[in-house]
Design an enzyme around this catalytic site. Structure first.
Site, short mmCIF file in Angstrom:
data_model
loop_
_atom_site.label_atom_id
_atom_site.label_comp_id
_atom_site.label_asym_id
_atom_site.label_seq_id
_atom_site.Cartn_x
_atom_site.Cartn_y
_atom_site.Cartn_z
N GLU A 72 24.60 45.57 3.80
CA GLU A 72 24.87 46.14 2.48
C GLU A 72 25.00 47.66 2.56
O GLU A 72 25.86 48.25 1.91
CB GLU A 72 23.74 45.77 1.50
CG GLU A 72 23.53 44.28 1.32
CD GLU A 72 22.45 43.73 2.23
OE1 GLU A 72 21.67 42.89 1.77
OE2 GLU A 72 22.39 44.15 3.41
N CYS A 104 17.60 47.86 0.72
CA CYS A 104 19.00 47.73 0.32
C CYS A 104 19.12 47.63 -1.20
O CYS A 104 20.11 48.09 -1.78
CB CYS A 104 19.63 46.51 0.98
SG CYS A 104 19.93 46.73 2.75
N ARG A 204 27.25 32.61 24.31
CA ARG A 204 26.32 33.59 24.87
C ARG A 204 26.35 34.90 24.09
O ARG A 204 25.31 35.52 23.84
CB ARG A 204 26.66 33.86 26.34
CG ARG A 204 26.45 32.66 27.25
CD ARG A 204 26.78 33.00 28.70
NE ARG A 204 26.56 31.84 29.57
CZ ARG A 204 26.72 31.85 30.88
NH1 ARG A 204 27.11 32.98 31.49
NH2 ARG A 204 26.49 30.76 31.60
N LEU A 224 24.62 34.31 34.08
CA LEU A 224 24.19 34.14 32.69
C LEU A 224 24.56 35.29 31.77
O LEU A 224 23.96 35.47 30.71
CB LEU A 224 22.68 33.86 32.59
CG LEU A 224 22.17 32.60 33.29
CD1 LEU A 224 20.68 32.41 33.01
CD2 LEU A 224 22.94 31.36 32.85
#
Length: 389
Positions: A72, A104, A204, A224
């Site tokens: 926001e 916010c 990932r 990975l």
């Protein structure tokens, strides 16, 4: 959760939403997905500011890497004075508490926004309806928007971390045409084609952490990381389960710690010498309880990761790891990538003894997505009790 549910019901007293609301909330959800994997321990949120008279989109925002500024705040900063009298769409209730940045809700009030449409109530007890109440108290119209299920799935890791002390857990399985997993011998063996593997790297990029067992590292020596061009920076934390801290200090993932850290989860009685060796190699060692079978308890593992701030966990481990998380009831979403051909060489079933039917024929899961990536089929199953996003 009953208090949260009652506050959510109270917050949803509002005017009905329109087709324009649906379109703008869909955009906010899409924007929120951009921050997945980059915001933990904060949720990834999408926000859109629209001129209600013309329907023109004034500005867009999503949660910044590291979790702040919030979506926001980013959208309001881009909108400037044009936000006055406009409508703000946010996938999650605007916060109402001070953290490292102001609430916010205060920024929305100061901006002159006239109407706020939100996706789901924030389960954080510091918010949990307080943001909505604060906006209404300052004369802003607040409406519960459409696409509630989609907005909830976007923030589900945030919700589960707060309410169940664990992350959202996504299990990814890659099998050949017969439903078997090929076995590596020190290097990866692929069951699927390049297009499907590229899509898997997007998973990932959207995860806070990726988890495998020590056996997978021994068999495949995986990196990975996210290896899509330009997205290495979105590589998740790499987590290895190794009860005795036996991960080799020569493992490939320990050679590029500048890309993403490596966390090794060990048993509390793991040999101190092994732990010292891994820490010298740059790994971070953590500890979790073991179950009656002597293996690391997946619930304790999930709790340890949640306490470190992880909200979205991608499990890419072998059959024993997959079976342990599934049996513990921790798999929220299963992504099954089925190759177009059978592989040759050593193979194993994806859950040890059972096959994929423990998910695909399980009434606790529902098919959410089915598509093709090249010659490979990509199917997603989600827990039925979590709703469908």
């Amino acid at each position: 959760m009953s208090g949260l549910n009652s506050r959510a019901s109270e917050a949803r007293r509002s005017l009905p939403v329109s087709q324009a609301d649906a379109a703008n909330m869909a955009l906010a959800v899409a924007l929120g997905k951009r921050g997945l994997g980059q915001c933990w321990p904060n949720p990834s949120v999408g926000a859109v500011i629209v001129d209600p008279s013309s329907g023109r989109i004034i500005s867009c925002g999503w949660t910044s890497p590291g979790g702040r500024p919030h979506a926001e705040a980013n959208a309001l900063a881009d909108a400037g004075e044009a936000a006055r009298g406009a409508t703000l769409y946010a996938t999650l209730e605007p916060c109402a508490h001070w953290g490292k940045t102001p609430p916010c809700s205060d920024g929305i009030i100061a901006s002159g926004i006239a109407r706020v449409v939100y996706g789901v109530v924030d389960p954080d007890p510091r918010v949990a309806g307080k943001g909505i109440a604060r906006l209404r108290a300052h004369g802003i119209e607040v409406a519960a928007g459409p696409m509630t299920a989609e907005a909830r799935w976007l923030a589900l890791g945030h919700e589960l971390r707060l309410t169940a002390n664990r992350p959202f857990i996504q299990l990814k399985l890659a099998v050949d045409a017969a439903g078997f997993v090929p076995v590596g011998d020190g290097a990866p063996v692929w069951a699927t084609g390049g297009e499907a593997r590229a899509r898997a790297h997007l998973l990932r990029a959207e995860a806070d952490a990726i988890l495998v067992g020590h056996g997978t590292v021994t068999a495949d020596d995986p990196d990975l990381t996210c290896r899509l061009p330009g997205l290495a920076w979105r590589s998740p934390v790499r987590v290895v389960l190794s009860s005795n801290a036996e991960l080799s200090s020569k493992a490939r993932m320990l050679g590029n710690l500048e890309t993403a850290p490596v966390w090794v989860i060990c048993a509390v009685d793991a040999p101190k010498a092994n732990i010292a060796r891994l820490e010298t190699a740059g790994a971070i060692c953590m500890f979790a309880a073991t179950g009656p079978d002597g293996r690391l308890d997946p619930r304790a593992v999930a709790r340890a990761l949640a306490e470190r701030g992880i909200t979205r966990l991608l499990v890419e481990g072998g059959p024993s790891v997959a079976a342990s998380f599934f049996t513990a009831g921790l798999v929220d979403e299963a992504v099954i990538v089925t190759g177009g051909e059978r592989v040759t060489g050593p193979i194993i079933r994806p859950f040890g003894s059972p096959g994929l039917e423990i998910i695909t024929a399980n009434p606790q899961y529902r098919l959410s997505t089915e598509r093709f990536a090249g010659a490979d089929r990509w199917t997603v199953y989600r827990r039925a009790d979590m709703g469908q996003g």
